[in-house]
Design a protein around this motif. Structure first.
Motif, mmCIF file in Angstrom:
data_model
loop_
_atom_site.group_PDB
_atom_site.id
_atom_site.type_symbol
_atom_site.label_atom_id
_atom_site.label_comp_id
_atom_site.label_asym_id
_atom_site.label_seq_id
_atom_site.Cartn_x
_atom_site.Cartn_y
_atom_site.Cartn_z
ATOM 1 N N SER A 1 0.817 -1.217 0.000
ATOM 2 C CA SER A 1 0.000 0.000 0.000
ATOM 3 C C SER A 1 0.847 1.261 0.000
ATOM 4 C CB SER A 1 -0.916 0.011 1.215
ATOM 5 O OG SER A 1 -1.758 -1.095 1.202
ATOM 6 N N LEU A 2 2.031 1.187 0.563
ATOM 7 C CA LEU A 2 2.909 2.350 0.629
ATOM 8 C C LEU A 2 3.816 2.469 -0.597
ATOM 9 C CD1 LEU A 2 3.898 2.286 4.404
ATOM 10 C CD2 LEU A 2 2.216 3.740 3.278
ATOM 11 N N HIS A 3 3.615 1.586 -1.566
ATOM 12 C CA HIS A 3 4.378 1.656 -2.811
ATOM 13 C C HIS A 3 4.039 2.976 -3.507
ATOM 14 C CE1 HIS A 3 5.671 0.711 -6.919
ATOM 15 N NE2 HIS A 3 6.494 -0.139 -6.321
ATOM 16 N N GLN B 1 3.364 3.916 -6.409
ATOM 17 C CA GLN B 1 2.277 3.899 -7.388
ATOM 18 C C GLN B 1 0.898 3.772 -6.733
ATOM 19 O OE1 GLN B 1 3.527 0.661 -9.869
ATOM 20 N NE2 GLN B 1 4.589 2.013 -11.299
ATOM 21 N N LEU B 2 0.843 3.301 -5.483
ATOM 22 C CA LEU B 2 -0.438 3.080 -4.812
ATOM 23 C C LEU B 2 -0.706 4.037 -3.661
ATOM 24 C CD1 LEU B 2 -0.402 -0.824 -4.645
ATOM 25 C CD2 LEU B 2 -1.637 0.624 -6.247
ATOM 26 N N VAL B 3 0.285 4.787 -3.242
ATOM 27 C CA VAL B 3 0.148 5.596 -2.030
ATOM 28 C C VAL B 3 -0.976 6.624 -2.138
ATOM 29 C CG1 VAL B 3 1.863 7.379 -2.547
ATOM 30 C CG2 VAL B 3 1.454 6.697 -0.189
ATOM 31 N N ASP B 4 -1.204 7.203 -3.315
ATOM 32 C CA ASP B 4 -2.279 8.185 -3.456
ATOM 33 C C ASP B 4 -3.650 7.557 -3.219
ATOM 34 O OD1 ASP B 4 -0.597 10.343 -3.932
ATOM 35 O OD2 ASP B 4 -0.565 9.982 -6.101
ATOM 36 N N LYS B 5 -3.838 6.332 -3.678
ATOM 37 C CA LYS B 5 -5.105 5.629 -3.443
ATOM 38 C C LYS B 5 -5.259 5.269 -1.966
ATOM 39 C CE LYS B 5 -5.445 3.842 -8.078
ATOM 40 N NZ LYS B 5 -5.527 2.698 -8.955
ATOM 41 N N PHE B 6 -4.156 4.943 -1.337
ATOM 42 C CA PHE B 6 -4.156 4.622 0.087
ATOM 43 C C PHE B 6 -4.518 5.866 0.907
ATOM 44 C CE2 PHE B 6 -1.734 2.734 3.825
ATOM 45 C CZ PHE B 6 -2.650 1.706 4.014
ATOM 46 N N ILE B 7 -4.025 7.026 0.492
ATOM 47 C CA ILE B 7 -4.338 8.289 1.172
ATOM 48 C C ILE B 7 -5.830 8.581 1.079
ATOM 49 C CG2 ILE B 7 -4.033 10.796 1.041
ATOM 50 C CD1 ILE B 7 -1.728 9.488 2.395
#
Length: 87
Positions: free
Chosen positions: A8-10, A12-18
């Motif tokens: 999730s902290l990758h 490429q994915l961090v914005d979606k996680f935020i």
């Protein structure tokens, strides 16, 4: 768990996680390594509005406590390292 958090902290994915975090009033993490806990707190502190509070009870929580705006260390079976790093 730590593997899911790492993905999730990758970058490429961090914005979606935020976006997911923006719907939460509280974030609880466990079963993560100390660096993951600190990364999660730093990300929440830098990317979200509000104050990052970290609560820990052992040496493995020191980096998370230091990364937060407010750190609380609990003295107990795990020792005193977390309480020494707390505010």
């Amino acid at each position: 768990n730590g593997d899911a958090l790492e993905m999730s902290l990758h970058p490429q994915l961090v914005d979606k996680f935020i976006v997911l975090f923006e719907y939460c009033s509280t974030i609880v993490c466990n079963r993560c390594n100390p660096s993951q806990k600190a990364m999660l707190v730093a990300m929440a502190k830098n990317r979200l509005d509000g104050v990052a509070l970290a609560i820990g009870d052992g040496a493995n929580d020191v980096s998370m406590i230091q990364a937060s705006n407010v750190g609380i260390g609990i003295m107990g079976k795990e020792g005193t390292q977390a309480s020494l790093a707390a505010d």
